[in-house]
Motif scaffolding. Sequence first.
Motif, mmCIF file in Angstrom:
data_model
loop_
_atom_site.group_PDB
_atom_site.id
_atom_site.type_symbol
_atom_site.label_atom_id
_atom_site.label_comp_id
_atom_site.label_asym_id
_atom_site.label_seq_id
_atom_site.Cartn_x
_atom_site.Cartn_y
_atom_site.Cartn_z
ATOM 1 N N GLY A 58 0.749 -1.398 0.068
ATOM 2 C CA GLY A 58 -0.123 -0.016 0.109
ATOM 3 C C GLY A 58 0.764 1.431 0.143
ATOM 4 N N THR A 59 0.288 2.392 -0.367
ATOM 5 C CA THR A 59 0.820 3.633 -0.139
ATOM 6 C C THR A 59 1.433 4.014 1.277
ATOM 7 N N LEU A 64 -2.244 10.359 1.833
ATOM 8 C CA LEU A 64 -2.915 9.768 0.695
ATOM 9 C C LEU A 64 -4.030 8.706 0.898
ATOM 10 N N ARG A 65 -3.555 7.755 1.683
ATOM 11 C CA ARG A 65 -4.641 6.608 2.206
ATOM 12 C C ARG A 65 -5.785 7.114 2.754
ATOM 13 N N ALA A 66 -5.522 8.055 3.625
ATOM 14 C CA ALA A 66 -6.850 8.693 4.068
ATOM 15 C C ALA A 66 -7.953 9.431 3.376
ATOM 16 N N ALA A 67 -7.103 10.165 2.334
ATOM 17 C CA ALA A 67 -7.965 10.723 1.298
ATOM 18 C C ALA A 67 -8.709 9.861 0.438
ATOM 19 N N PHE A 68 -8.027 8.928 -0.053
ATOM 20 C CA PHE A 68 -8.477 7.789 -0.917
ATOM 21 C C PHE A 68 -9.693 7.103 -0.262
ATOM 22 N N LEU A 69 -9.557 6.846 0.971
ATOM 23 C CA LEU A 69 -10.686 6.093 1.812
ATOM 24 C C LEU A 69 -11.895 7.106 1.825
ATOM 25 N N ALA A 70 -11.541 8.306 2.339
ATOM 26 C CA ALA A 70 -12.775 9.282 2.502
ATOM 27 C C ALA A 70 -13.490 9.572 1.444
ATOM 28 N N LEU A 71 -12.872 9.621 0.199
ATOM 29 C CA LEU A 71 -13.535 10.049 -1.072
ATOM 30 C C LEU A 71 -14.080 8.558 -1.486
ATOM 31 N N LEU A 72 -13.620 7.520 -1.448
ATOM 32 C CA LEU A 72 -14.110 6.316 -1.903
ATOM 33 C C LEU A 72 -15.243 5.965 -1.291
ATOM 34 N N LEU A 73 -15.383 6.325 0.108
ATOM 35 C CA LEU A 73 -16.563 5.667 0.841
ATOM 36 C C LEU A 73 -17.691 6.778 0.881
ATOM 37 N N THR A 74 -17.227 7.915 0.651
ATOM 38 C CA THR A 74 -18.289 9.153 -0.002
ATOM 39 C C THR A 74 -19.232 8.632 -1.100
ATOM 40 N N LYS A 75 -18.365 8.288 -2.136
ATOM 41 C CA LYS A 75 -18.759 7.738 -3.400
ATOM 42 C C LYS A 75 -19.628 6.433 -3.261
ATOM 43 N N ASP A 76 -19.261 5.719 -2.348
ATOM 44 C CA ASP A 76 -19.821 4.461 -2.147
ATOM 45 C C ASP A 76 -21.169 4.705 -1.571
ATOM 46 N N PHE A 169 -12.173 18.751 -2.951
ATOM 47 C CA PHE A 169 -11.577 17.785 -2.147
ATOM 48 C C PHE A 169 -10.459 16.897 -3.153
ATOM 49 N N ILE A 170 -11.067 16.729 -4.393
ATOM 50 C CA ILE A 170 -10.246 16.298 -5.360
ATOM 51 C C ILE A 170 -9.168 17.039 -5.877
ATOM 52 N N ASP A 171 -9.168 18.381 -5.987
ATOM 53 C CA ASP A 171 -8.363 19.364 -6.212
ATOM 54 C C ASP A 171 -7.189 19.402 -5.209
ATOM 55 N N ARG A 172 -7.489 19.045 -4.117
ATOM 56 C CA ARG A 172 -6.476 19.042 -3.167
ATOM 57 C C ARG A 172 -5.779 17.821 -3.265
ATOM 58 N N LEU A 173 -6.284 16.588 -3.489
ATOM 59 C CA LEU A 173 -5.903 15.367 -3.575
ATOM 60 C C LEU A 173 -4.881 15.285 -4.722
ATOM 61 N N LEU A 174 -5.440 16.029 -5.605
ATOM 62 C CA LEU A 174 -4.412 15.996 -7.022
ATOM 63 C C LEU A 174 -3.043 16.770 -6.699
ATOM 64 N N THR A 175 -2.993 17.359 -5.659
ATOM 65 C CA THR A 175 -1.515 18.155 -5.545
ATOM 66 C C THR A 175 -0.533 17.022 -4.820
ATOM 67 N N ILE A 176 -1.212 15.984 -4.344
ATOM 68 C CA ILE A 176 -0.002 15.063 -3.670
ATOM 69 C C ILE A 176 -0.273 13.564 -4.519
ATOM 70 N N VAL A 177 -0.943 13.322 -5.608
ATOM 71 C CA VAL A 177 -0.944 12.220 -6.397
ATOM 72 C C VAL A 177 0.135 12.586 -7.488
ATOM 73 N N ASP A 178 1.185 11.535 -7.627
ATOM 74 C CA ASP A 178 2.124 11.622 -8.622
ATOM 75 C C ASP A 178 2.078 10.329 -9.514
ATOM 76 N N ASP A 179 0.796 9.643 -9.613
ATOM 77 C CA ASP A 179 0.962 8.653 -10.580
ATOM 78 C C ASP A 179 -0.158 9.259 -11.669
ATOM 79 N N THR A 180 0.407 9.435 -12.621
ATOM 80 C CA THR A 180 -0.545 10.238 -13.827
ATOM 81 C C THR A 180 -1.634 9.445 -14.154
ATOM 82 N N GLU A 181 -1.700 7.946 -14.185
ATOM 83 C CA GLU A 181 -2.903 7.389 -14.438
ATOM 84 C C GLU A 181 -4.105 7.534 -13.467
ATOM 85 N N LEU A 182 -3.609 7.588 -12.205
ATOM 86 C CA LEU A 182 -4.513 8.020 -11.089
ATOM 87 C C LEU A 182 -5.130 9.272 -11.344
#
Length: 287
Positions: A58-59, A64-76, A169-182
């Motif tokens: 995992g990351t 990053l992990r916290a943001a992934f989970l918060a966004l994913l669960l919100t979308k869920d 939220f995604i705007d902020r998340l994108l500032t720390i994501v370095d995976d171009t595909e993600l």
Amino acid sequence: MSSITDDDLIIALEKALPELADEHDAAATPWNPHDWIPWDAGKNFAFLDGEDFTAEEGTDNAELRAAFLALLLTKDNLPSYHRIIALYFPNFSDWRRLTGTWTAEDDRHAIALRDFLVVRRLIDPVDAENRRLIHVTAGYRQESDLRNKLGPLDVLALLALHELQCVKFIDRLLTIVDDTELATVLRKIRGDDALQAANFLAFLNVGLTADPEKAVFAIERALSDAQPIGYDVADFDDERALLADYSSAQVTRAIAADFVSALSLEGVGGLSESGEHARQQILGAAA
């Protein structure tokens, strides 16, 4: 100032439905979640004779992990939001062009995000699934008297707020994501959210014309009661502490400013004393 009934308000909104739905459809860009997942980077789990997730995979970025989970669960938690909008705009009527389309578009966000995170093994899939079951079972604002608490314009303001929060939220998340595909997947989701926010704001603008007082009160309530993404996730205190910047005062002001700009609230007049106070509260939140 006199106020119209909710039934008359919904009739006014329904008259705008064909035009606003057409505008949304024309602006929307279709995309398929499976097209954007790097399937060749994945491997089977132990159930299919592969290898289960390990913490080392995992990351190592806790934020990053916290943001992934918060966004994913919100979308869920889409079913809860669907039930809220369906309080007044049911999918079995012409309102499916709003409720049904929004639900179908938003549903692909959790699909795409989970598939990517699991294929890349960026989060523990068992932990994510256990959290999903708990979070979706609890639901969002699943209250027996919710219709007594939320009018049609409250629902529209709440959904506009929700989409704007996702965008920021995604705007902020994108500032720390370095995976171009993600980052590409996140931008796809953000694009949908931004368009959906504009759609809800357009309907809210119709409501503002039909009943300025009710609309201003609804917007002020939505903004004053706003909670950050991830606030209602169980057993998430440590993760929430890492996400403070995602719902900072600057973010809150930006969201309020989006409402003010989209609805031209600075020019709204003819309100009662309490209505004008609510309008000033909104303008103050955006300043």
